[in-house]
Design a protein around this motif. Structure first.
Motif, PDB file in Angstrom:
ATOM      1  N   SER A 100       0.849  -1.191   0.000  1.00  0.00           N
ATOM      2  CA  SER A 100       0.000   0.000   0.000  1.00  0.00           C
ATOM      3  C   SER A 100       0.881   1.236   0.000  1.00  0.00           C
ATOM      4  O   SER A 100       1.850   1.309   0.760  1.00  0.00           O
ATOM      5  N   HIS A 101       0.536   2.179  -0.849  1.00  0.00           N
ATOM      6  CA  HIS A 101       1.162   3.497  -0.843  1.00  0.00           C
ATOM      7  C   HIS A 101       0.167   4.447  -0.206  1.00  0.00           C
ATOM      8  O   HIS A 101      -0.958   4.579  -0.685  1.00  0.00           O
ATOM      9  N   LEU A 102       0.558   5.081   0.885  1.00  0.00           N
ATOM     10  CA  LEU A 102      -0.322   5.984   1.614  1.00  0.00           C
ATOM     11  C   LEU A 102       0.258   7.389   1.605  1.00  0.00           C
ATOM     12  O   LEU A 102       1.461   7.568   1.815  1.00  0.00           O
ATOM     13  N   THR A 103      -0.596   8.369   1.370  1.00  0.00           N
ATOM     14  CA  THR A 103      -0.229   9.765   1.525  1.00  0.00           C
ATOM     15  C   THR A 103      -1.048  10.303   2.686  1.00  0.00           C
ATOM     16  O   THR A 103      -2.279  10.159   2.698  1.00  0.00           O
ATOM     17  N   LEU A 104      -0.358  10.888   3.660  1.00  0.00           N
ATOM     18  CA  LEU A 104      -1.020  11.362   4.866  1.00  0.00           C
ATOM     19  C   LEU A 104      -1.191  12.874   4.840  1.00  0.00           C
ATOM     20  O   LEU A 104      -0.356  13.601   4.301  1.00  0.00           O
ATOM     21  N   GLY A 105      -2.258  13.333   5.475  1.00  0.00           N
ATOM     22  CA  GLY A 105      -2.475  14.751   5.659  1.00  0.00           C
ATOM     23  C   GLY A 105      -1.673  15.247   6.851  1.00  0.00           C
ATOM     24  O   GLY A 105      -1.045  14.462   7.577  1.00  0.00           O
ATOM     25  N   ALA A 106      -1.717  16.550   7.089  1.00  0.00           N
ATOM     26  CA  ALA A 106      -0.983  17.155   8.208  1.00  0.00           C
ATOM     27  C   ALA A 106      -1.438  16.585   9.553  1.00  0.00           C
ATOM     28  O   ALA A 106      -0.659  16.549  10.513  1.00  0.00           O
ATOM     29  N   ASP A 107      -2.689  16.113   9.626  1.00  0.00           N
ATOM     30  CA  ASP A 107      -3.218  15.549  10.873  1.00  0.00           C
ATOM     31  C   ASP A 107      -2.878  14.067  11.049  1.00  0.00           C
ATOM     32  O   ASP A 107      -3.296  13.441  12.016  1.00  0.00           O
ATOM     33  N   ARG A 109      -3.866  11.608   9.144  1.00  0.00           N
ATOM     34  CA  ARG A 109      -4.862  10.701   8.558  1.00  0.00           C
ATOM     35  C   ARG A 109      -4.538  10.454   7.087  1.00  0.00           C
ATOM     36  O   ARG A 109      -3.908  11.270   6.420  1.00  0.00           O
ATOM     37  N   ILE A 110      -5.009   9.335   6.575  1.00  0.00           N
ATOM     38  CA  ILE A 110      -4.747   8.918   5.197  1.00  0.00           C
ATOM     39  C   ILE A 110      -5.575   9.770   4.244  1.00  0.00           C
ATOM     40  O   ILE A 110      -6.792   9.837   4.369  1.00  0.00           O
ATOM     41  N   ARG A 111      -4.903  10.393   3.272  1.00  0.00           N
ATOM     42  CA  ARG A 111      -5.592  11.166   2.229  1.00  0.00           C
ATOM     43  C   ARG A 111      -5.685  10.367   0.935  1.00  0.00           C
ATOM     44  O   ARG A 111      -6.649  10.477   0.204  1.00  0.00           O
ATOM     45  N   VAL A 112      -4.647   9.575   0.645  1.00  0.00           N
ATOM     46  CA  VAL A 112      -4.617   8.736  -0.554  1.00  0.00           C
ATOM     47  C   VAL A 112      -4.132   7.350  -0.141  1.00  0.00           C
ATOM     48  O   VAL A 112      -3.112   7.227   0.530  1.00  0.00           O
ATOM     49  N   HIS A 113      -4.883   6.324  -0.542  1.00  0.00           N
ATOM     50  CA  HIS A 113      -4.538   4.935  -0.250  1.00  0.00           C
ATOM     51  C   HIS A 113      -4.609   4.168  -1.568  1.00  0.00           C
ATOM     52  O   HIS A 113      -5.675   4.044  -2.164  1.00  0.00           O
ATOM     53  N   ARG A 114      -3.463   3.660  -2.007  1.00  0.00           N
ATOM     54  CA  ARG A 114      -3.408   2.882  -3.256  1.00  0.00           C
ATOM     55  C   ARG A 114      -2.780   1.543  -2.952  1.00  0.00           C
ATOM     56  O   ARG A 114      -1.660   1.467  -2.450  1.00  0.00           O
ATOM     57  N   ASP A 115      -3.519   0.470  -3.228  1.00  0.00           N
ATOM     58  CA  ASP A 115      -3.021  -0.896  -3.018  1.00  0.00           C
ATOM     59  C   ASP A 115      -2.514  -1.468  -4.335  1.00  0.00           C
ATOM     60  O   ASP A 115      -3.158  -1.311  -5.371  1.00  0.00           O
ATOM     61  N   TYR A 116      -1.389  -2.154  -4.247  1.00  0.00           N
ATOM     62  CA  TYR A 116      -0.789  -2.832  -5.396  1.00  0.00           C
ATOM     63  C   TYR A 116      -0.665  -4.314  -5.065  1.00  0.00           C
ATOM     64  O   TYR A 116      -0.001  -4.676  -4.094  1.00  0.00           O
ATOM     65  N   TRP A 117      -1.343  -5.127  -5.855  1.00  0.00           N
ATOM     66  CA  TRP A 117      -1.207  -6.574  -5.750  1.00  0.00           C
ATOM     67  C   TRP A 117      -1.741  -7.196  -7.028  1.00  0.00           C
ATOM     68  O   TRP A 117      -2.494  -6.571  -7.759  1.00  0.00           O
ATOM     69  N   ASP A 118      -1.301  -8.401  -7.295  1.00  0.00           N
ATOM     70  CA  ASP A 118      -1.631  -9.084  -8.540  1.00  0.00           C
ATOM     71  C   ASP A 118      -2.908  -9.905  -8.366  1.00  0.00           C
ATOM     72  O   ASP A 118      -2.875 -11.009  -7.815  1.00  0.00           O
ATOM     73  N   ALA A 119      -4.032  -9.361  -8.811  1.00  0.00           N
ATOM     74  CA  ALA A 119      -5.318 -10.050  -8.662  1.00  0.00           C
ATOM     75  C   ALA A 119      -5.326 -11.384  -9.407  1.00  0.00           C
ATOM     76  O   ALA A 119      -5.933 -12.352  -8.941  1.00  0.00           O
ATOM     77  N   ALA A 120      -4.666 -11.442 -10.560  1.00  0.00           N
ATOM     78  CA  ALA A 120      -4.649 -12.697 -11.334  1.00  0.00           C
ATOM     79  C   ALA A 120      -3.971 -13.806 -10.544  1.00  0.00           C
ATOM     80  O   ALA A 120      -4.526 -14.891 -10.363  1.00  0.00           O
ATOM     81  N   GLU A 121      -2.783 -13.546 -10.060  1.00  0.00           N
ATOM     82  CA  GLU A 121      -2.026 -14.574  -9.340  1.00  0.00           C
ATOM     83  C   GLU A 121      -2.608 -14.848  -7.957  1.00  0.00           C
ATOM     84  O   GLU A 121      -2.715 -15.996  -7.529  1.00  0.00           O
ATOM     85  N   GLU A 122      -2.971 -13.806  -7.249  1.00  0.00           N
ATOM     86  CA  GLU A 122      -3.342 -13.955  -5.850  1.00  0.00           C
ATOM     87  C   GLU A 122      -4.787 -14.404  -5.636  1.00  0.00           C
ATOM     88  O   GLU A 122      -5.109 -14.954  -4.595  1.00  0.00           O
ATOM     89  N   VAL A 123      -5.674 -14.177  -6.612  1.00  0.00           N
ATOM     90  CA  VAL A 123      -7.076 -14.556  -6.432  1.00  0.00           C
ATOM     91  C   VAL A 123      -7.575 -15.422  -7.576  1.00  0.00           C
ATOM     92  O   VAL A 123      -7.995 -16.563  -7.376  1.00  0.00           O
ATOM     93  N   TYR A 124      -7.539 -14.903  -8.792  1.00  0.00           N
ATOM     94  CA  TYR A 124      -8.164 -15.598  -9.925  1.00  0.00           C
ATOM     95  C   TYR A 124      -7.584 -16.980 -10.180  1.00  0.00           C
ATOM     96  O   TYR A 124      -8.314 -17.913 -10.494  1.00  0.00           O
ATOM     97  N   GLU A 125      -6.268 -17.139 -10.050  1.00  0.00           N
ATOM     98  CA  GLU A 125      -5.653 -18.447 -10.305  1.00  0.00           C
ATOM     99  C   GLU A 125      -6.103 -19.500  -9.301  1.00  0.00           C
ATOM    100  O   GLU A 125      -5.980 -20.688  -9.554  1.00  0.00           O
TER     101      GLU A 125
END
Length: 143
Positions: A100-107, A109-125
């Motif tokens: 997960s790449h998170l960008t936090l605000g001055a307080d 708290r999370i302002r941007v949350h981006r998850d990276y994972w391979d749906a094909a390998e980790e779930v669909y297969e």
């Protein structure tokens, strides 16, 4: 990076349960964005719905943070997401590895949350029918 904010976020994700859904506003900004291979939403209510669906669809979902890095107002968390499907092979533990790449605000708290994972390998297969197709496609691409 505010180390205390990062500690707080990691502790939250590692202990996160369905009863914590009302607390999301303590960790996510009201206008936060969230993106993963299945969803892209903005705002606290849609983010809460994604997590609520996770708890409804999966048995015993939990995150294990395996490493973390922070600099400025950004951080990366490498994690394992452990769960069991409720309706398909519920006795079989599953693990999805991602980051997960998170960008936090001055307080903090999370302002941007981006998850990276391979749906094909980790779930669909792992699924019947589509899994066979995904494994075949993977072999064809590697040939």
């Amino acid at each position: 990076m505010n180390e205390a904010a990062l500690d707080r976020i990691v502790a939250f994700f590692e202990s996160f349960s369905s009863r914590d859904l009302p607390l999301l506003g303590e960790f996510y900004d009201d206008d936060a964005s969230f993106k993963d291979p299945f969803s892209e939403v903005r705002g606290l209510a849609p983010i809460r719905r994604i997590y609520a669906h996770m708890f409804e669809a999966l048995h015993e979902p939990r995150f294990v943070v395996t490493s973390r890095m922070g600099q400025g107002n950004e951080c990366w968390l490498a994690w394992e997401f452990r769960f069991r499907f409720r309706s398909w092979r519920p006795e079989t533990p599953q693990v999805v590895r991602g980051a997960s790449h998170l960008t936090l605000g001055a307080d903090g708290r999370i302002r941007v949350h981006r998850d990276y994972w391979d749906a094909a390998e980790e779930v669909y297969e792992k699924l019947p029918l589509i899994g066979a197709l995904m494994r075949w496609l993977k072999r064809q691409a590697a040939a």
